[in-house]
Every structure is written in C-alpha cells, then in structure tokens.
Design an enzyme around this catalytic site. Sequence first.
Site, PDB file in Angstrom:
ATOM      1  N   TRP A   1      41.270  29.123  23.617  1.00 13.36           N
ATOM      2  CA  TRP A   1      41.746  29.949  22.519  1.00 13.36           C
ATOM      3  C   TRP A   1      42.000  29.065  21.302  1.00 13.36           C
ATOM      4  CZ3 TRP A   1      45.706  33.924  24.976  1.00 13.36           C
ATOM      5  CH2 TRP A   1      45.019  34.702  25.920  1.00 13.36           C
TER       6      TRP A   1
ATOM      7  N   ASP B   1      44.972  10.111  44.845  1.00 15.09           N
ATOM      8  CA  ASP B   1      45.325   9.215  45.939  1.00 15.09           C
ATOM      9  C   ASP B   1      44.751   9.814  47.215  1.00 15.09           C
ATOM     10  OD1 ASP B   1      47.135  11.360  46.083  1.00 15.09           O
ATOM     11  OD2 ASP B   1      48.709  10.115  46.963  1.00 15.09           O
TER      12      ASP B   1
ATOM     13  N   VAL C   1      35.925  26.237  18.609  1.00 18.68           N
ATOM     14  CA  VAL C   1      35.774  25.128  19.553  1.00 18.68           C
ATOM     15  C   VAL C   1      34.546  24.297  19.205  1.00 18.68           C
ATOM     16  CG1 VAL C   1      35.519  24.475  21.976  1.00 18.68           C
ATOM     17  CG2 VAL C   1      36.918  26.459  21.360  1.00 18.68           C
TER      18      VAL C   1
ATOM     19  N   VAL D   1      20.268  31.567  21.366  1.00 19.83           N
ATOM     20  CA  VAL D   1      19.810  30.710  22.454  1.00 19.83           C
ATOM     21  C   VAL D   1      19.166  31.569  23.535  1.00 19.83           C
ATOM     22  CG1 VAL D   1      20.523  29.117  24.278  1.00 19.83           C
ATOM     23  CG2 VAL D   1      21.509  28.928  21.974  1.00 19.83           C
TER      24      VAL D   1
ATOM     25  N   TYR E   1      53.237  40.870  20.566  1.00 25.08           N
ATOM     26  CA  TYR E   1      53.492  39.830  19.580  1.00 25.08           C
ATOM     27  C   TYR E   1      53.209  40.393  18.189  1.00 25.08           C
ATOM     28  CZ  TYR E   1      48.377  39.007  19.595  1.00 25.08           C
ATOM     29  OH  TYR E   1      47.015  39.154  19.505  1.00 25.08           O
TER      30      TYR E   1
ATOM     31  N   LEU F   1      46.148  15.348  63.809  1.00 23.72           N
ATOM     32  CA  LEU F   1      45.184  15.622  64.872  1.00 23.72           C
ATOM     33  C   LEU F   1      44.134  16.597  64.351  1.00 23.72           C
ATOM     34  CD1 LEU F   1      47.812  16.068  67.729  1.00 23.72           C
ATOM     35  CD2 LEU F   1      46.421  14.029  67.267  1.00 23.72           C
ATOM     36  N   TYR F   2      42.900  16.116  64.253  1.00 23.60           N
ATOM     37  CA  TYR F   2      41.806  16.907  63.699  1.00 23.60           C
ATOM     38  C   TYR F   2      40.876  17.349  64.819  1.00 23.60           C
ATOM     39  CZ  TYR F   2      43.224  14.729  59.293  1.00 23.60           C
ATOM     40  OH  TYR F   2      43.937  14.295  58.207  1.00 23.60           O
TER      41      TYR F   2
ATOM     42  N   SER G   1      36.416  34.783  15.211  1.00 25.08           N
ATOM     43  CA  SER G   1      36.260  35.534  13.964  1.00 25.08           C
ATOM     44  C   SER G   1      37.288  36.643  13.816  1.00 25.08           C
ATOM     45  CB  SER G   1      34.847  36.116  13.873  1.00 25.08           C
ATOM     46  OG  SER G   1      33.888  35.083  13.924  1.00 25.08           O
TER      47      SER G   1
ATOM     48  N   ASP H   1      24.272  28.804  16.460  1.00 24.68           N
ATOM     49  CA  ASP H   1      25.037  30.024  16.722  1.00 24.68           C
ATOM     50  C   ASP H   1      24.188  31.224  16.359  1.00 24.68           C
ATOM     51  OD1 ASP H   1      27.113  32.243  16.428  1.00 24.68           O
ATOM     52  OD2 ASP H   1      28.367  30.553  17.079  1.00 24.68           O
TER      53      ASP H   1
ATOM     54  N   SER I   1      35.103  35.384  19.329  1.00 25.04           N
ATOM     55  CA  SER I   1      36.553  35.584  19.363  1.00 25.04           C
ATOM     56  C   SER I   1      37.252  34.917  18.181  1.00 25.04           C
ATOM     57  CB  SER I   1      37.127  35.049  20.677  1.00 25.04           C
ATOM     58  OG  SER I   1      36.557  35.697  21.785  1.00 25.04           O
TER      59      SER I   1
ATOM     60  N   HIS J   1      41.531  42.916  24.322  1.00 25.53           N
ATOM     61  CA  HIS J   1      42.955  42.774  24.037  1.00 25.53           C
ATOM     62  C   HIS J   1      43.222  43.496  22.724  1.00 25.53           C
ATOM     63  CE1 HIS J   1      46.643  41.033  22.580  1.00 25.53           C
ATOM     64  NE2 HIS J   1      46.027  40.237  21.733  1.00 25.53           N
TER      65      HIS J   1
END
Length: 812
Positions: A353, A541, A14, A173, A255, A641-642, A46, A34, A44, A224
């Site tokens: 991802w 709206d 990303v 960081v 998968y 009606l509130y 990598s 990094d 992730s 995972h």
Amino acid sequence: MAGPRVVIIGAGVVGAALADEISARGWTEVTVVDQGPLPATGGSSSHAPGLVFQTNPSKTMTELARYTVEKFCSLDVDGKPCFLQVGGLEVATTPERLTELHRRHGWITAWGIEARLLTPDECVAQHPLVNRDRVLGGLLVPTDGLAKAVLAVEAQIRRATERGVRFLARHEVLDVRQSEGAVTAVVTDQGEIPADIVVCCAGIWGPKIARMVGMNLPLTPLAHQLAWTGPVPALAGQTEEAVRPILRHQDADLYYRDRFDALGIGYYGHRPMPVSADDILSVDEADQMPSVLKFTEEDFADAWTETQSLLPATREAKVEEGINGLFSFTTDGYPLLGESPDVKGFWVAEAVWVTHSAGVGRAVAEWLVDGHCSSFDLHECDVNRFEPHQLAPEYVLARDCQNFVEVYDILHPLQPSGKPRPIRTSPFHARQQEHGAFFLEANGWERPQWYEANAGLLEGRSIPTPDDWAARYWSPIVGAEAQVTRETVAMYDMTALKRLEVSGPGAADFLEGLVTGKVAKSVGSVTYTLLLDHDGGIRSDITVARLARDLFQVGANGNLDLDWFSRHLPTDGTVQVRDITPGTCCIGLWGPLAREVLQPLTDEDFSNDGLKYFRAKRAYIGSVPVTAMRLSYVGELGWELYTTADQGQKLWDTLWQAAEPLGGIIAGRGAFNSLRLEKGYRSFGTDMTYEHDPYEAGVGFAVKPDKGDFVGKAALERRGADVRRRLSCLTIEDPRAVVMGKEPVYDGERAVGYVTSAAYGYTIDKGIAYAWLPVELAAPGTTVHIGYFDQRVEAVVAEEPLFDPAMSRLRG
C-alpha cells in the site's frame, strides 16, 4: 555503471519508488512499463485516499512506513508537496479499544516513533469535529499524515528519468519470455523489451503477471469503500486541503481525512468483495479507472449512520460521491517481495500500500543491487515464506477475505486463524483429541497448546493466573504441564517444525559453505548452527544431523530455509534438498524419567555413554523404526524421536503406554514455550531476525571462525564481536504481569528497547521476558520497566540460563 537490463512492470507508487531507488544506486538500464497513462496509471495508487498510519505490530512494517513518510516529506512537484504531515489520530469509543490503543502506543514507542495517548478533551482539541461524548481517549502520532500518491509517483518518475530510466505509458504486458529458467524479455502490445531482471509491481494485476512465469501469487484484489461528503458547514472557508489529523475510528471500521470543506470516509465494515485479477477491466474499458468499481450505497449505510454519530457536523452534509476501490490483500497481511523460486530474474514487489511504498522501493533496490537488504528485516515479507497449502486458491481467497474483515479488529497474539481449518494434522491428532487438546495453528498444523485431560494435575499446585489479556488462549494446565515435565516425563508433538533432507556426495561440502558451525563431522553428530545472510545477519538457526556419509537431516524454521538451500545448490547435481516434513513426524520425549520410559522399549543403548548429548542414531522403539536425536529445547534429559507418518500413531501409543505408569504426561506448546525460556533458548523470527548478528543475539558460540568460508563469514568478521545492543533475559516478580512480546522497555522515561518472547516460568516462579537492550543496560542486576498497556512493569536483567546453568539435567 549502468547495471543489468531491468524492466519494472507497473508505474504506480511502488514501481516509481523502485525506479527512483534503484537508479539512485547506479542501475540506470531500467525501463518501467504500464498499461495506463502517467502518472495516474489507473491502479490502486491512482485512487488511494493516502492515509499513512505508521503504527503496526510489525517492526519492519513500521520502519517501511517511516521511510516512506521521510521520503515523501522531501518530495514535491513544482512546489506542491507530496505529503501533508497533519498527524494521525486513532480514537477509542469502547473500553476494549482504549486498552488496545495503549497496546498500539507500546508498539509505536518500541519501534522508535513519537506518539502520545490523549484524553477525550485532547482528542477534540486535535479534531474538533469529534463528538466528545463518544470518545474515551485517543492515540496521536504527529508524523503521520496524507500521502499525495499521484504526486509522489510523478516526483519519483522525474528523479528516475533524470538518471536515465525510461518510462513507457500505455504498454500492456502480454508475456514474460524465459530461456533456460531465466527471464529474457517482457513482451508488450507495442514490442518486446529485453531484460535480465523483471520486477512485477503490478499491484492488483500481480497474480495475472506472475502466472506468465508459472508463479502462484497469494494475493486477492478486494473492493474497499471510499466516499466523499459534500461541503460540511462546520468546515466552510477551509482553504487548505488538510488541517486536522487523519482519523481512525476502528471500533466501526472507519477512517476519515480532510478535503478542504469536505471529508473522505473509508470503510472496512462491509462484506468482503473479492475480484479476480483476470476480471479487472482494461484502462480503455473502465468508466473511471480499472481499480474503481461502482459504489454500492447499501453497503455504506451503517458507515454513514456511525459517521454522523462520531462527527455530528456531518449531519448537515450528505454523501455526494463514492467508489468501491480495489486494493491488494494477502493471507497474512504482509507484502510479497523477492525472487521467484523457479525463474531466475523474475521478482515481485506486490501487495504494497502507499503507506509502505517508498520503504519497499528502497528495500527491493538494495536487495537487487547488493544481493541483500541492509535497511530492513524482510523475513516477514519474502514471497517464498509460504508452505504449499498456503498457495491453494481456496486458502488464499478465504484468508485474504478474512484479513479484510479483521483489518481493524483487536487481535490477540495467539488468536487462531479462521477457515479453512484444520489443514494439516499429525499422526497423533486422534490421540490428542481424546485427551482434550486445545489446538492452535502452526504452519497449518493443528498443534496442542495444552490438554484438558491434564486438569487433574492442578491439584496441590499453585499456578498463578495472569491478567485477562494474557489469560486468553491460556489455561493453568499449561503451568502444571511445565512443572510435571521437570518432575517426571512428558511427550510433546514436534511435528510442526520443518524438516529438510540434504543428500548426495556433495552434501557435506554444500552445508559447510552455508552454516557457521562444523557439520562435516562423524556420522551421528548433531550440530546447532546458523545460516547467515551476505551481510552477516542471522537468516535462521538450525540443527544439522549427519545420519550417513552423504545424508543429513536439518531442523529448519520454515520455507525460507528451504528456499535458501535451493538457491545455493550446486549445478552439477551432487546435492539434493527436499522437504520431508509432510511424510514424517516427531515426538519430543523429555524429563528426568525419559530414559526409564525409552530404554525398556529398545535393544539399542540409550545410556549416557550409548547416546551422548547432541548425537543421533537409528533404532527401533518397539516395532517402530526411529531416528533418535538427543536434543532438548525444554532443558531436560530426552530425545527427539522421528519416524514416518504412517507409523506415528504406533510410536505415540508405544511411548504413552510406557510413560503413563511412571507419571508421565502429554504436554502442549504453552508449557514448551515456558520451559524453553527458562533455559534461554532463542526462537528465530521472534528473538532474532535478519537485522541481528550472532554476537548480539547471544548465539556467537554457534560461529566457528576457524572453519572454512561460509556465506556471511567475511561480513561477520567486519562487524566484529563488539556489540552495541544485546538480547537480554529479564525476570518479572509480579505473577499477573505476563507480557506477550513487542512491548517497549524503558530506562526511566526513555524507551530503550523492546520485548521479543515472554512467558511465565513455572519452575523459577517468575515472569520471563527476553528483550533487545543497549549493551550498557544489559548487565545482570539492571532494573528496567516494560510498558504493558497502561502499566510500567518492573523487570530485572538476569544471568542466563535461569534454569540448570550447569547443564547437568541435559547431560545426565
């Protein structure tokens, strides 16, 4: 131009994509840091298996994935491709999954990507390892494939570097400095980097970085399982990395992907294994990489047994290696994109991802450079979309784990969320339970869909039963409640709709500068109007009621409206905006007998002259002070009606005691949705979003071009009123074919649009579907067909509104 000083935290798939995209737009004063080495930083990206399946119920997510595929196909590193476009195959081993594949085919077709349904023999032809006796059919998307994530990172780093972007590996960081509510620098273990903008692309470390500026990020890293077989004899001699389509066996949460003569196996069927971002090891501490945890063989046992059944050739192989790899999950399954509400210049691009990474890079780059994203509708992804309760650690953990469990589940559009529930209840909740309310969740609120106490209304009525899918979370009582609303009067709980209070001496001018209509009118006026983005697209709206000279109540669509208002507040303190939803409640009292219920309860004049349509006033209903607005989203005489939450139950009881003797009922959201579609009322986020303009969406009447300037006005004028597509009303004669939304619409064999909202119209006795169509097909009388699972449902474009076009019932 060099642009502002930008620091991107995280050089994974990303961060690299954002650096590439933002530098391509001319911002080159960019530094990417990094904690790990480049290009395999240890996050992730990598270890990601790289499977890119574009099919998604969200149009936006599919478009982000499509751009990622297109971009990665154009990238290489020294001749090595960054994407292996082998296609994507999903197989069904149960009748339920086969039906679901037809629905998924509808989504991907609606979003404009080629796909086709396969027979069992065709599945085996595509992937010869598949057991013909196990599969009932499949879905093939030829443009899916394998992303080589680390190569894609390297390719994008090279491109960005050529434009002057600086990449700093092994810079941890430690802090993000701020001054006067804005970022000023990023502090690393190797020094401080000045910054005007900081973008957190830290992935599984995102919550830790965000906390440095006091931001609560609803993200949980979860493990995972990914395993690799040893050589599979049936694949012996395969010299290319991948020749078969990537494969999903979602009935078993599995998968598969090629790796020369072996297979990679991913598994979601194990127990959720959440990890705190604070507990993830550093690059130097981790045995392999920080995002890789020890493989737990016992959790993989069922996956291996099922694999040997679906892919019999694997019986001659064994699992030789595996990992528990960390990925980011969110409470609703969407990324977290956008700027902090509290610290100017601190942005996030998180929970993304590989599948959507390049698309997100482009989207955030556009957002930063242009002030808005023109390529994608990001309302589902905006980090500021959440209500306060949705940021609670207990809620985040529970929902993130649930999303892991359900990642491959067949989910109904109305399927309620799981624990924690209930979270928010209106003051009417006890009374609703007494009437047998069937609750679904709306923004955390328990909202009745129908009431079992109304079962007696079915006597003498013929309510058509939809097909089995549409009949889930449905009851024929819904139809009876809708019909009785038109016949007598009904009470609806409208508490879940967000309410904002805008006040102060600058309130009128503030609102005038944001909305498309004129709201600085007389006290008591109520205006339906729009919020536009800077490119003229619809952000929301809303209704704006002027309750006093310096006091307005806004009926909004969600927390993004509050965020939009807050970001545009003047700095002189002349305007305040606050969310009054938790402390208030609302009853919609609608139907031809509504005035007979209300007028005897008050000394105020609620005649047609006493309170005209789209006017508001304060009154007492019995002993309860209310704000009454003469609005109706069901197309009948009545009022919203509130009152304050503490007096809500008293208001309910007062109205019910007056309505019940007149044949009045309490009714749920199912009836409401049917009635609003009969009346042609749009729903933001479903019927229209950021990608649509008012003229396309059929709400151009809410734009007053002769008023002063407002956000988006100039862009809208550049667009003009000529449209190429239109939100169109379709009617369906077949009473069982109640489509649910997101289905493709066909002109012959050509997919030309998609359904947004749909319901059965119990007054007009037809199915209703709103859909986006090319303008040449939007003329009333045009016949089209809706792809509903494996059916083609005939539909006809109709004049709208379908009910009471003269507005006589509303204005009576």
